[in-house]
Design a protein around this motif. Sequence first.
Motif, mmCIF file in Angstrom:
data_model
loop_
_atom_site.group_PDB
_atom_site.id
_atom_site.type_symbol
_atom_site.label_atom_id
_atom_site.label_comp_id
_atom_site.label_asym_id
_atom_site.label_seq_id
_atom_site.Cartn_x
_atom_site.Cartn_y
_atom_site.Cartn_z
ATOM 1 N N PHE A 135 0.845 -1.183 0.000
ATOM 2 C CA PHE A 135 0.000 0.000 0.000
ATOM 3 C C PHE A 135 0.887 1.242 0.000
ATOM 4 N N LEU A 136 0.689 2.083 -1.003
ATOM 5 C CA LEU A 136 1.373 3.367 -1.049
ATOM 6 C C LEU A 136 0.392 4.439 -0.609
ATOM 7 N N LEU A 137 0.675 5.060 0.537
ATOM 8 C CA LEU A 137 -0.133 6.181 0.992
ATOM 9 C C LEU A 137 0.480 7.440 0.391
ATOM 10 N N ILE A 201 -3.236 4.745 -2.468
ATOM 11 C CA ILE A 201 -4.357 5.316 -1.719
ATOM 12 C C ILE A 201 -4.022 6.757 -1.364
ATOM 13 N N ASN A 202 -5.025 7.593 -1.410
ATOM 14 C CA ASN A 202 -4.847 9.000 -1.076
ATOM 15 C C ASN A 202 -4.543 9.154 0.410
ATOM 16 N N ARG A 212 -10.677 2.167 5.766
ATOM 17 C CA ARG A 212 -11.718 1.375 5.105
ATOM 18 C C ARG A 212 -11.273 0.935 3.716
ATOM 19 N N ALA A 213 -10.615 1.834 2.989
ATOM 20 C CA ALA A 213 -10.130 1.480 1.653
ATOM 21 C C ALA A 213 -9.083 0.370 1.730
ATOM 22 N N ILE A 214 -8.211 0.440 2.719
ATOM 23 C CA ILE A 214 -7.192 -0.597 2.894
ATOM 24 C C ILE A 214 -7.842 -1.930 3.234
#
Length: 251
Positions: A135-137, A201-202, A212-214
């Motif tokens: 996951f790239l924040l 992800i933003n 929630r998106a993760i």
Amino acid sequence: MALFISFEGGEGSGKSTQAQRLVDTLDRSGVPAVLFHEPGSTNLGFHIRDLIKGRPWGRETISPTAELFLFSASRAELVAKVLAKQFQAPDLVIVADRYVDSTTAYQGYGRQVDLDLVQAVNRLATGGIMPHKTFLLDCLPVQGLNRVGSLQAGLFEGHAPRRIDDERSRRFEDEPLRFHKRVRRGYLELARAEPDRWTVINGAAPPDKVARAIWRAVQAIPEFSEIVSRRSAPPGRQVALMDSDDRLTPR
């Protein structure tokens, strides 16, 4: 084989908070999970972390190549002493707060060390163990730097930073803004090169929305569904996410 998830992002992107939140959610769902931080998680790793961020030499800096080798030595120790064994566990989710992609982004793109050298060192340090999902924040560097109270963000925005940490935690935060822009560009290029592994992800979104998106993305990972099935839990089970309290709990 365990499911290996890593979190990446620039300074102040929220990756450490979200890595912890995911582990908490997994624990509450009955799925065993373990959280690693880089550098750290082994005795050598903690010493290297102190060496890099503590600056025992005063204002003298480490050369970019030496920095590459120090971070990679910490990772090699983690892989050899801990991760290689954990990776063989069939019902475990391994969560890493930074892993090998940080070295490519920070030392390769940020410090501008030759990328072929960085990749060769990375392969040696990891022994081929790579995350199933990363996951790239992602957020604008100035947004993240403002979160951590960077002097650079304050200068860029024309106001004083909100928080000044002690010198031990300032090695990257107070690099010039152009450094952080290169790091972000590196992360985005890595994500474009491996779209199946990376989910962008933003990171500027509210923490609950990010969490929630993760969680939705984790539930869509085939290896996660297999873990849930083996543990006799309904596939796709929805688990209550943490509330808005983002404080980290030591593990």
